[in-house]
Write a protein that holds these residues in place. Structure first.
Motif, PDB file in Angstrom:
ATOM      1  N   ASP A  10       0.859  -1.117  -0.018  1.00  0.00           N
ATOM      2  CA  ASP A  10      -0.060  -0.182   0.060  1.00  0.00           C
ATOM      3  C   ASP A  10       0.845   1.222  -0.094  1.00  0.00           C
ATOM      4  OD1 ASP A  10      -2.236  -1.509   0.338  1.00  0.00           O
ATOM      5  OD2 ASP A  10      -2.190  -1.815   2.434  1.00  0.00           O
ATOM      6  N   ALA A  11       1.912   1.317   0.938  1.00  0.00           N
ATOM      7  CA  ALA A  11       2.821   2.358   0.904  1.00  0.00           C
ATOM      8  C   ALA A  11       3.563   2.622  -0.232  1.00  0.00           C
ATOM      9  CB  ALA A  11       3.828   2.063   2.228  1.00  0.00           C
ATOM     10  N   ALA A  12       4.208   1.617  -0.886  1.00  0.00           N
ATOM     11  CA  ALA A  12       4.916   1.629  -2.312  1.00  0.00           C
ATOM     12  C   ALA A  12       4.009   2.173  -3.307  1.00  0.00           C
ATOM     13  CB  ALA A  12       5.409   0.142  -2.315  1.00  0.00           C
ATOM     14  N   HIS A  69       9.657  -8.959  -1.774  1.00  0.00           N
ATOM     15  CA  HIS A  69      10.204  -9.426  -0.471  1.00  0.00           C
ATOM     16  C   HIS A  69       9.173  -9.183   0.743  1.00  0.00           C
ATOM     17  CE1 HIS A  69      13.186 -10.769   2.231  1.00  0.00           C
ATOM     18  NE2 HIS A  69      12.999  -9.674   2.895  1.00  0.00           N
ATOM     19  N   PHE A  70       8.596  -7.894   0.640  1.00  0.00           N
ATOM     20  CA  PHE A  70       7.864  -7.235   1.903  1.00  0.00           C
ATOM     21  C   PHE A  70       6.410  -7.412   1.708  1.00  0.00           C
ATOM     22  CE2 PHE A  70      11.740  -5.105   2.915  1.00  0.00           C
ATOM     23  CZ  PHE A  70      12.001  -5.520   4.289  1.00  0.00           C
ATOM     24  N   ARG A  71       6.013  -8.122   0.480  1.00  0.00           N
ATOM     25  CA  ARG A  71       4.420  -8.082   0.365  1.00  0.00           C
ATOM     26  C   ARG A  71       3.615  -8.888   1.346  1.00  0.00           C
ATOM     27  NH1 ARG A  71       1.623  -7.414  -4.241  1.00  0.00           N
ATOM     28  NH2 ARG A  71       3.658  -7.461  -5.585  1.00  0.00           N
ATOM     29  N   GLY A  72       2.694  -8.202   1.696  1.00  0.00           N
ATOM     30  CA  GLY A  72       1.711  -8.484   2.883  1.00  0.00           C
ATOM     31  C   GLY A  72       2.102  -8.175   4.426  1.00  0.00           C
ATOM     32  N   ARG A  73       3.403  -7.557   4.365  1.00  0.00           N
ATOM     33  CA  ARG A  73       3.865  -7.179   5.684  1.00  0.00           C
ATOM     34  C   ARG A  73       3.392  -5.988   6.032  1.00  0.00           C
ATOM     35  NH1 ARG A  73       9.204  -9.223   7.021  1.00  0.00           N
ATOM     36  NH2 ARG A  73       8.981  -7.902   9.079  1.00  0.00           N
ATOM     37  N   LEU A  74       2.774  -5.809   7.520  1.00  0.00           N
ATOM     38  CA  LEU A  74       2.349  -4.652   8.013  1.00  0.00           C
ATOM     39  C   LEU A  74       3.465  -3.690   8.148  1.00  0.00           C
ATOM     40  CD1 LEU A  74      -0.295  -5.770  10.576  1.00  0.00           C
ATOM     41  CD2 LEU A  74      -0.741  -5.001   8.182  1.00  0.00           C
ATOM     42  N   LEU A  75       3.164  -2.285   7.727  1.00  0.00           N
ATOM     43  CA  LEU A  75       4.265  -1.360   7.911  1.00  0.00           C
ATOM     44  C   LEU A  75       4.862  -1.353   9.544  1.00  0.00           C
ATOM     45  CD1 LEU A  75       2.839   1.534   5.675  1.00  0.00           C
ATOM     46  CD2 LEU A  75       5.030  -0.017   5.299  1.00  0.00           C
ATOM     47  N   LYS A  76       3.905  -1.124  10.221  1.00  0.00           N
ATOM     48  CA  LYS A  76       4.146  -1.175  11.783  1.00  0.00           C
ATOM     49  C   LYS A  76       5.160  -2.245  12.312  1.00  0.00           C
ATOM     50  CE  LYS A  76      -0.070  -3.397  13.549  1.00  0.00           C
ATOM     51  NZ  LYS A  76       0.618  -4.361  14.219  1.00  0.00           N
ATOM     52  N   VAL A 127      17.894  -0.139   1.058  1.00  0.00           N
ATOM     53  CA  VAL A 127      18.095   0.758   2.130  1.00  0.00           C
ATOM     54  C   VAL A 127      17.311   2.098   1.880  1.00  0.00           C
ATOM     55  CG1 VAL A 127      19.183   1.979   4.142  1.00  0.00           C
ATOM     56  CG2 VAL A 127      19.852  -0.366   3.483  1.00  0.00           C
ATOM     57  N   ALA A 128      17.756   2.806   0.888  1.00  0.00           N
ATOM     58  CA  ALA A 128      17.317   4.195   0.383  1.00  0.00           C
ATOM     59  C   ALA A 128      15.992   3.983   0.124  1.00  0.00           C
ATOM     60  CB  ALA A 128      18.247   4.800  -0.493  1.00  0.00           C
ATOM     61  N   PRO A 129      15.127   3.203  -0.971  1.00  0.00           N
ATOM     62  CA  PRO A 129      14.197   3.112  -1.392  1.00  0.00           C
ATOM     63  C   PRO A 129      13.013   2.543  -0.339  1.00  0.00           C
ATOM     64  CG  PRO A 129      15.434   1.396  -2.498  1.00  0.00           C
ATOM     65  CD  PRO A 129      16.193   2.283  -1.689  1.00  0.00           C
ATOM     66  N   ALA A 130      13.621   1.705   0.604  1.00  0.00           N
ATOM     67  CA  ALA A 130      12.340   1.200   1.590  1.00  0.00           C
ATOM     68  C   ALA A 130      12.481   2.237   2.631  1.00  0.00           C
ATOM     69  CB  ALA A 130      13.210  -0.086   2.223  1.00  0.00           C
ATOM     70  N   ARG A 131      13.383   2.867   3.083  1.00  0.00           N
ATOM     71  CA  ARG A 131      13.249   3.960   3.889  1.00  0.00           C
ATOM     72  C   ARG A 131      12.415   5.147   3.429  1.00  0.00           C
ATOM     73  NH1 ARG A 131      18.713   5.567   5.346  1.00  0.00           N
ATOM     74  NH2 ARG A 131      18.796   6.416   3.170  1.00  0.00           N
ATOM     75  N   ALA A 132      12.700   5.351   2.219  1.00  0.00           N
ATOM     76  CA  ALA A 132      11.627   6.446   1.604  1.00  0.00           C
ATOM     77  C   ALA A 132      10.340   6.022   1.521  1.00  0.00           C
ATOM     78  CB  ALA A 132      12.285   6.757  -0.024  1.00  0.00           C
ATOM     79  N   ILE A 133      10.041   4.651   1.053  1.00  0.00           N
ATOM     80  CA  ILE A 133       8.591   4.234   1.100  1.00  0.00           C
ATOM     81  C   ILE A 133       7.879   4.269   2.448  1.00  0.00           C
ATOM     82  CG2 ILE A 133       7.176   2.322   0.738  1.00  0.00           C
ATOM     83  CD1 ILE A 133       8.915   1.250  -1.329  1.00  0.00           C
ATOM     84  N   ILE A 134       8.632   4.042   3.448  1.00  0.00           N
ATOM     85  CA  ILE A 134       8.051   3.901   4.709  1.00  0.00           C
ATOM     86  C   ILE A 134       7.755   5.132   5.102  1.00  0.00           C
ATOM     87  CG2 ILE A 134       8.299   3.023   7.084  1.00  0.00           C
ATOM     88  CD1 ILE A 134       9.504   0.481   5.935  1.00  0.00           C
ATOM     89  N   ASN A 135       8.736   6.176   5.212  1.00  0.00           N
ATOM     90  CA  ASN A 135       8.705   7.521   5.583  1.00  0.00           C
ATOM     91  C   ASN A 135       7.662   8.220   4.767  1.00  0.00           C
ATOM     92  OD1 ASN A 135      10.616   7.106   7.677  1.00  0.00           O
ATOM     93  ND2 ASN A 135      12.268   7.737   6.643  1.00  0.00           N
ATOM     94  N   LEU A 172       0.310   6.740   8.433  1.00  0.00           N
ATOM     95  CA  LEU A 172       0.069   5.200   8.354  1.00  0.00           C
ATOM     96  C   LEU A 172       0.983   4.366   9.330  1.00  0.00           C
ATOM     97  CD1 LEU A 172      -0.821   4.807   4.453  1.00  0.00           C
ATOM     98  CD2 LEU A 172      -2.474   4.739   6.509  1.00  0.00           C
ATOM     99  N   CYS A 173       1.982   5.035   9.734  1.00  0.00           N
ATOM    100  CA  CYS A 173       3.100   4.039  10.455  1.00  0.00           C
ATOM    101  C   CYS A 173       3.953   5.292  11.404  1.00  0.00           C
ATOM    102  CB  CYS A 173       3.655   3.079   9.506  1.00  0.00           C
ATOM    103  SG  CYS A 173       4.738   3.904   8.454  1.00  0.00           S
ATOM    104  N   PRO A 174       4.840   4.733  12.019  1.00  0.00           N
ATOM    105  CA  PRO A 174       5.880   5.630  12.620  1.00  0.00           C
ATOM    106  C   PRO A 174       7.147   5.674  11.644  1.00  0.00           C
ATOM    107  CG  PRO A 174       5.351   3.857  14.229  1.00  0.00           C
ATOM    108  CD  PRO A 174       4.681   3.611  12.738  1.00  0.00           C
ATOM    109  N   ALA A 175       7.602   6.819  11.539  1.00  0.00           N
ATOM    110  CA  ALA A 175       9.069   7.142  10.845  1.00  0.00           C
ATOM    111  C   ALA A 175       9.876   6.223  11.131  1.00  0.00           C
ATOM    112  CB  ALA A 175       9.395   8.479  10.815  1.00  0.00           C
ATOM    113  N   ILE A 176      11.016   5.764  10.102  1.00  0.00           N
ATOM    114  CA  ILE A 176      11.880   4.765  10.373  1.00  0.00           C
ATOM    115  C   ILE A 176      13.337   5.240   9.907  1.00  0.00           C
ATOM    116  CG2 ILE A 176      11.759   3.932   8.154  1.00  0.00           C
ATOM    117  CD1 ILE A 176      12.020   1.121   9.300  1.00  0.00           C
TER     118      ILE A 176
END
Length: 235
Positions: A64-66, A85-92, A120-128, A135-139
């Motif tokens: 959803d975040a991506a 890799h992370f499909r289905g994983r909750l952001l939190k 690292v960079a794209p995953a961090r950007a997606i979550i933040n 939708l979730c805490p910053a990482i």
């Protein structure tokens, strides 16, 4: 209106429609199999009710975040592998160590610089980006330690030797490219992206496109280089 599944005339797939707590729901279930559609519908309904009761952050997933990140015009080059890799994983539930571990799994033969750039960079950007939307805490993710790359400067003698070798190996276009890069100082991507219409051999200039301010900018080259470039067959 309770959720229900149905077939539409314009699609072979079952569709889920209705409302939950006043929120209208309408989406394709992506299958023409009734039993699979009912199973997917039940999962979606449970997830939607959980989101209504406990907030979107309780059900927001990495995909959803991506998708939201991409819809905002972000660069999607390295997102595909992360999605798988992370499909289905909750952001939190995704922790910094999970992303660092994913980098090693997704790019096992690469160096830390690649892990940082492509995982690292794209995953961090997606979550933040999701965090900005509540939708979730910053990482914060510690980047992998990289080795400093020593750069060697080159001069006319090196260029001359490189060109001679390229010509000997019948790679004259590479020899010309080397000269062009050395003389103009432009980036490799800018050089190989040039088309015939960008070149002005009379003026000795190449149109490299536009700056962020919307202004055109050019690379300028000498007449001898221009004469050599003009002999390269366009492709």
């Amino acid at each position: 209106m309770p959720l229900k599944i149905s077939l539409r005339n314009d699609s072979p797939f079952y569709q889920l429609s209705g409302s939950i707590n006043g929120r209208s729901i309408r989406r394709s279930l992506g299958t023409d199999d009734r039993s699979k559609a009912e199973e997917k519908a039940a999962l979606i309904e449970a997830r939607l009710w959980k989101g209504e009761l406990y907030g979107d952050a309780s059900v927001a997933r990495f995909e959803d975040a991506a998708l939201a990140y991409l819809k905002d015009g972000a660069d999607g080059r390295f997102i595909g592998k992360l999605l798988t890799h992370f499909r289905g994983r909750l952001l939190k539930d995704i922790k910094p160590q999970d992303i660092r571990a994913a980098a090693r799994v997704l790019y096992p033969d690469c160096k830390p610089a690649t892990w940082n750039r492509q995982a690292v960079a794209p995953a961090r950007a997606i979550i933040n980006h999701a965090a900005d939307n509540g939708l979730c805490p910053a990482i914060t993710i510690k980047a992998f330690k990289t080795e400093k790359v020593s750069r060697v400067s080159v001069g006319p003698e090196w260029i001359k030797a490189f060109r001679a070798t390229a010509i000997e190996k019948k790679m004259t276009h590479v020899a010309s490219l080397c000269w062009f890069l050395f003389e103009t100082g432009c980036r490799l991507g800018e050089a190989v992206g040039l088309s015939l219409s960008d070149m002005d051999y009379v003026e000795g200039s190449a149109n490299l496109g536009q700056t962020k301010n919307g202004e055109s900018y050019f690379a300028y080259f000498s007449p001898p280089l221009g004469a050599e470039l003009a002999q390269i067959p366009p492709r």
